[in-house]
Design a protein around this motif. Structure first.
Motif, PDB file in Angstrom:
ATOM      1  N   ARG A  63       4.639  -5.240  -2.237  1.00 26.18           N
ATOM      2  CA  ARG A  63       5.455  -4.241  -1.556  1.00 26.18           C
ATOM      3  C   ARG A  63       4.780  -3.824  -0.270  1.00 26.18           C
ATOM      4  NH1 ARG A  63       3.882   1.500  -4.450  1.00 26.18           N
ATOM      5  NH2 ARG A  63       1.726   0.962  -4.940  1.00 26.18           N
ATOM      6  N   ASP A  64       5.600  -3.313   0.641  1.00 23.74           N
ATOM      7  CA  ASP A  64       5.058  -2.609   1.800  1.00 23.74           C
ATOM      8  C   ASP A  64       4.762  -1.172   1.385  1.00 23.74           C
ATOM      9  OD1 ASP A  64       5.569  -4.801   3.571  1.00 23.74           O
ATOM     10  OD2 ASP A  64       7.675  -4.218   3.640  1.00 23.74           O
ATOM     11  N   TYR A  65       3.844  -0.552   2.093  1.00 22.59           N
ATOM     12  CA  TYR A  65       3.651   0.891   1.954  1.00 22.59           C
ATOM     13  C   TYR A  65       4.229   1.547   3.198  1.00 22.59           C
ATOM     14  CZ  TYR A  65       0.132   0.359  -1.740  1.00 22.59           C
ATOM     15  OH  TYR A  65      -0.532   0.088  -2.900  1.00 22.59           O
ATOM     16  N   ASN A  66       5.168   2.456   3.023  1.00 19.15           N
ATOM     17  CA  ASN A  66       5.686   3.163   4.189  1.00 19.15           C
ATOM     18  C   ASN A  66       4.742   4.334   4.542  1.00 19.15           C
ATOM     19  OD1 ASN A  66       6.364   5.451   2.648  1.00 19.15           O
ATOM     20  ND2 ASN A  66       8.348   4.569   2.085  1.00 19.15           N
ATOM     21  N   PRO A  67       4.995   4.987   5.690  1.00 22.40           N
ATOM     22  CA  PRO A  67       4.048   6.026   6.126  1.00 22.40           C
ATOM     23  C   PRO A  67       3.822   7.135   5.097  1.00 22.40           C
ATOM     24  CG  PRO A  67       5.445   5.393   7.957  1.00 22.40           C
ATOM     25  CD  PRO A  67       5.985   4.681   6.750  1.00 22.40           C
ATOM     26  N   MET A  70       1.603   5.818   2.496  1.00 28.02           N
ATOM     27  CA  MET A  70       0.251   5.683   3.051  1.00 28.02           C
ATOM     28  C   MET A  70      -0.463   7.033   3.107  1.00 28.02           C
ATOM     29  SD  MET A  70      -0.565   2.568   3.590  1.00 28.02           S
ATOM     30  CE  MET A  70      -1.853   2.440   4.840  1.00 28.02           C
ATOM     31  N   ARG A  73      -1.594   7.623  -0.306  1.00 34.05           N
ATOM     32  CA  ARG A  73      -2.682   6.688  -0.596  1.00 34.05           C
ATOM     33  C   ARG A  73      -3.977   7.148   0.059  1.00 34.05           C
ATOM     34  NH1 ARG A  73      -2.216   0.352   1.210  1.00 34.05           N
ATOM     35  NH2 ARG A  73      -4.030   0.661   2.537  1.00 34.05           N
ATOM     36  N   GLU A  74      -3.881   7.600   1.312  1.00 35.18           N
ATOM     37  CA  GLU A  74      -5.079   8.037   2.029  1.00 35.18           C
ATOM     38  C   GLU A  74      -5.736   9.214   1.320  1.00 35.18           C
ATOM     39  OE1 GLU A  74      -4.531   8.134   6.337  1.00 35.18           O
ATOM     40  OE2 GLU A  74      -6.142   9.608   6.494  1.00 35.18           O
ATOM     41  N   THR A 418       3.219  12.647   7.699  1.00 33.28           N
ATOM     42  CA  THR A 418       2.714  11.284   7.901  1.00 33.28           C
ATOM     43  C   THR A 418       1.931  11.158   9.200  1.00 33.28           C
ATOM     44  OG1 THR A 418       4.780  10.628   8.943  1.00 33.28           O
ATOM     45  CG2 THR A 418       4.602  10.285   6.575  1.00 33.28           C
ATOM     46  N   THR A 419       1.918  12.212  10.001  1.00 31.63           N
ATOM     47  CA  THR A 419       1.058  12.222  11.189  1.00 31.63           C
ATOM     48  C   THR A 419       0.236  13.510  11.147  1.00 31.63           C
ATOM     49  OG1 THR A 419       2.522  13.487  12.654  1.00 31.63           O
ATOM     50  CG2 THR A 419       2.895  11.114  12.539  1.00 31.63           C
TER      51      THR A 419
ATOM     52  N   ALA B  89       0.268   8.640  15.703  1.00 32.32           N
ATOM     53  CA  ALA B  89       0.758   7.467  14.983  1.00 32.32           C
ATOM     54  C   ALA B  89       0.713   7.667  13.468  1.00 32.32           C
ATOM     55  CB  ALA B  89      -0.062   6.242  15.365  1.00 32.32           C
ATOM     56  N   THR B  91       0.828   5.372   9.724  1.00 31.29           N
ATOM     57  CA  THR B  91       0.316   4.039   9.376  1.00 31.29           C
ATOM     58  C   THR B  91       1.150   3.439   8.254  1.00 31.29           C
ATOM     59  OG1 THR B  91      -1.653   2.743   8.832  1.00 31.29           O
ATOM     60  CG2 THR B  91      -1.459   4.887   7.769  1.00 31.29           C
ATOM     61  N   ASP B  93       1.316  -0.272   5.500  1.00 33.74           N
ATOM     62  CA  ASP B  93       0.574  -1.451   5.049  1.00 33.74           C
ATOM     63  C   ASP B  93       1.580  -2.482   4.544  1.00 33.74           C
ATOM     64  OD1 ASP B  93      -1.614  -3.070   4.589  1.00 33.74           O
ATOM     65  OD2 ASP B  93      -2.072  -2.210   2.638  1.00 33.74           O
ATOM     66  N   THR B  94       1.233  -3.730   4.701  1.00 27.28           N
ATOM     67  CA  THR B  94       2.094  -4.823   4.241  1.00 27.28           C
ATOM     68  C   THR B  94       1.222  -5.769   3.406  1.00 27.28           C
ATOM     69  OG1 THR B  94       1.641  -6.223   6.170  1.00 27.28           O
ATOM     70  CG2 THR B  94       3.473  -4.688   6.365  1.00 27.28           C
ATOM     71  N   TYR B 138       9.029  -5.856   8.700  1.00 26.49           N
ATOM     72  CA  TYR B 138       9.149  -4.544   8.055  1.00 26.49           C
ATOM     73  C   TYR B 138      10.245  -3.704   8.721  1.00 26.49           C
ATOM     74  CZ  TYR B 138       7.745   0.259   6.788  1.00 26.49           C
ATOM     75  OH  TYR B 138       7.721   1.568   6.365  1.00 26.49           O
TER      76      TYR B 138
END
Lengths: 517, 517
Positions: A63-67, A70, A73-74, A418-419, B89, B91, B93-94, B138
């Motif tokens: 899968r992709d991780y969207n912002p 993320m 996750r961070e 997300t920012t 920005a 971020t 991930d893919t 994406y």
């Protein structure tokens, strides 16, 4: 290549599958997956007709991780890395692929799940299956006998994905390991302390850390009368006790693996035991188990471990559980596994499950979120002279934790940012792009996180909306009058309060206002 | 499989290579590589003799990062991520692999460098070659028309590795891209500002950012009389001007690619031009170039770009350079590339190079450390309806930067710390393990980064040595007397000063002393 008629037949069948799922209102992910298969088939056909129908998807099980994901996750990674650093760990990194032979013979049956790279000339390569084997290879290759390291990276398993339950083919592992010859159980106790700290800090609800020891398991098998050559396979069967009832496990031991009922019942008696240091003491007095030297060594160490865990004040969550076995072959001493006590809401049943085959862990506990143990022989497998480096470590299974954190974020009223932007440089008037850019650069150069809209004359409303949507707390508004007065109108988005701030004071004022929050 | 005699012959030759390198005192990495080849050959032979000689190495063109390298890497990443976040920005991930067809047709000739996964049933997969194509996939897949995102991850190229010069088969890219329909050159200018900020903050010495525009190049080719179908191939030839003399480039144009001398000379005239906004203005008056609508559009945008760069105060490092071409096909507008002005010390010549084939960039500049441009068509290649999303972005080439930072760290007297441990809990007396563990847990629970040695009775000297070696600034020493008095002896490693601190004050005292440094 299949011929055209075959593909057309497959498209017809697959079309039915999709229609049925939609009619049943199956969950979106399931439908998407089947639609993707359909498109893929159509694309094959399309090729024949000179028109390429592109399949827009990620590889199966990834899968992709969207912002937003993320950002979550961070946060999780920061908690974990802070804990690892608090315990004095260094970090290393290894390549995503290894020589195929490096992985050969390390994973038993699971070797079939390894991704191989295509032979394009040169070496035969495979994607790493875990971080432990590359770590052992690294130690042997660099002749390192002493290290405390963490490693956070993706690993790859061609397993059957169950993405709604956090099981992927590409997923992160967060490993912490201590290599070196030390006095017994001190590093082992630190690994458990780390699991305790991380699961507590992530606020995932109540949890338990089950511990056992391979030597106790082997001793138990021996005194129950299991033949030596069946230790590992009976161990695998015991490992299923967290998912299967004892009756079924016993059945497998007797019918599939050829133990007598009596032997199985003796094992059953032991594996139902749970406790703490008291249980280790009691088992040391057990007339049968105390016959095994191995078991006694394991039990003595277990007592020692619990004494350290008491000093670390973590015994409230740690259970000595004789049913814990763990799958991997390379463990040689203590093993452990952390489980969350909360249950996840059952995922929307998929069509297959509706047809009777209920997923083995649907609607029950999310299962293991961390596991590890002692593996004193693995590094020696890589050393030309077989020189051993004792190791103990733990791996945090981050994907299930992500799933839970994501659900918590969805349920919570608080919006995930997300920012980290502190201020938007805006204007209500036309023809001030250059002034906005100049001020933005001033802020960047002063270390302020600032954005500016990429339009010559954006509307003030759309600038304010951008702040609301992305959670930017401040707006620095420029106008002809402000420029003349050498000030900026600083607006707090939440309260709509505005105040003129002198240009010279702006950076400090932004820092002051955003450090409070 | 080669037969035994062939392998034995190869071993003999390879043995000679190794002996020669050692005699010449070639650099260690080179020797290690050749020794690994030798061992590999011997292993093949060993197999025949029933004795497996394990080859202990990472895959060709890849490397492990040891803790010191990771500490440097973390510092560089922190600088870069801080900059990306300062510019607002998000971020994403893919996955590390994509469907093979996602990468097909995006990289021109370089497609041969893509790593494919073995067909193990199911989808055909390839490792990502860059982060730009997965980003475009994406965006199209999620129908996103607006995003400013960064992505830091490893990419894979089966290229000829030159590891001493920072060229690997597995390496990091740090990408920042802005997608969306905006007013011209504003996001483009921000990308250049970002490159300027990052290269300044990393203190890599002087640098230049070359800019050009694909439309100016194409317009120039047109007015010089290059046939349309040769634009891309002549563009590739121009791209070699940073590594080859004009005479050689001209030769390639005339002899290999069939241009007339006259056309080549006209191109030569243009590509020797460098400047700033003034050059753009001058070229807009150029009687020939101004005939091309495309070139004029590019030149007008170049003027606009420089006006924004002036507001951002970065024109000191930016050069409008007509020889900049860049390899990738997907650029549609502005392109740029950052180069460091310093030259790296020439790597120790390898045996091949001594034999005449001198490496093309040995001992000269480290070359490009960042590059990017505008690619308005790539997302449309993934959209079923071809819907375009304009994008501009930059990729920081981190491996060369790592190489430089590593060399700087080697040369510097300051030791690179690989842990952040603030205090070691120690004792000079025997039988205090439990007290040490108890205090260590107290410190961990208070958020202090603390270590304790995993020995029952370690010597004080070896505990102090551990601090010296790893840079731990403080030691908390426990003894019978200290325990009785409810204090801890807190020692500063650098000064050897010791002072008794009450147990209740210890956490604050450690925080105070380690925040100063």
């Amino acid at each position: 290549m299949a011929d055209k008629a075959q593909i057309q037949a497959a498209i017809k069948v697959q079309g039915e599958v999709v229609r049925k799922l939609k009619a049943e209102k199956a969950n979106k992910e399931q439908i998407d997956e089947e639609v993707a298969k359909l498109l893929e088939l159509k694309a094959q056909l399309g090729g024949d007709e000179g028109k390429h129908q592109f399949v827009l998807k990620t590889a199966k099980g990834t899968r992709d991780y969207n912002p937003k994901q993320m950002a979550i996750r961070e946060k999780v990674f920061n908690t974990i890395v802070s804990c690892f650093k608090r315990h004095g760990a260094e970090t290393i990194d290894t390549p995503v692929f290894e020589l195929k032979e490096t992985l050969t013979g390390k994973y038993g049956e699971d070797s079939k799940l390894i991704y191989d790279l295509k032979d394009q000339g040169g070496e035969l390569l495979s994607l790493r299956y875990d971080l432990t084997v590359p770590f052992a290879r690294y130690l042997a290759m660099n002749k390192i006998t002493n290290i405390k390291r963490y490693h956070i990276a993706k690993v790859y398993r061609r397993d059957n994905p169950a993405m709604t339950r956090g099981r992927y083919r590409e997923f992160y592992q967060c490993d912490f390991d201590i290599a070196g010859q030390y006095d017994p159980m001190i590093p082992d106790a630190e690994c458990l302390k780390i699991v305790h700290e991380i699961l507590s800090e992530l606020e995932l609800g109540d949890f338990r850390i089950k511990v056992n020891d391979r030597r106790i398991l082997d001793g138990m098998f021996a005194v129950c009368g299991v033949p030596d050559e069946k230790f590992r396979t009976i161990c695998s069967t015991v490992d299923k006790l967290d998912k299967m009832a004892w009756e079924d496990v016993k059945n497998e031991m007797v019918k599939d693996k050829g133990l007598s009922e009596e032997v199985a019942d003796q094992i059953g008696n032991y594996v139902s035991m749970q406790g703490g240091m008291d249980l280790a003491e009691r088992l040391l007095q057990d007339p049968k188990l105390s016959q095994s030297k191995q078991a006694c060594a394991g039990l003595m160490d277990m007592k020692q471990l619990f004494s350290y865990l008491e000093l670390f004040q973590v015994t409230d969550k740690v259970v000595f559980d004789l049913s814990l076995a763990r799958g991997l072959d390379y463990y040689t001493g203590i093993i452990y596994e952390a489980v969350l006590m909360q249950t996840l809401p059952a995922p929307t049943p998929t069509s297959q499950e509706q047809n009777g085959a209920v997923g083995e862990d649907a609607g029950v506990s999310v299962g293991s979120v961390a596991g590890g143990g002692r593996y004193d022989g693995l590094v020696g497998m890589f050393d030309p002279k077989g020189k051993k480096v004792p190791c103990v470590g733990v791996s945090i299974g981050i994907e299930r934790i992500f799933s839970i954190m994501e659900q918590k974020a969805e349920a919570s009223a608080e919006k995930v940012r997300t920012t980290e932007t502190q201020v938007l440089v805006a204007s209500a008037q036309k023809n001030l792009l250059e002034e906005r850019l100049r001020l933005t650069a001033e802020l960047w150069n002063a270390g302020i996180k600032a954005e500016v809209m990429y339009k010559k004359n954006p509307k003030l409303l759309s600038q304010l909306q951008h702040c609301e949507e992305t959670g930017i707390p401040l707006v620095a508004i420029l106008g002809e009058q402000e420029l003349k007065d050498g000030v900026v109108k600083l607006r707090t988005v939440a309260t709509r309060e505005e105040a003129d701030v002198s240009r010279a004071e702006l950076v400090n004022e932004i820092k002051k206002r955003t450090s409070e929050s």
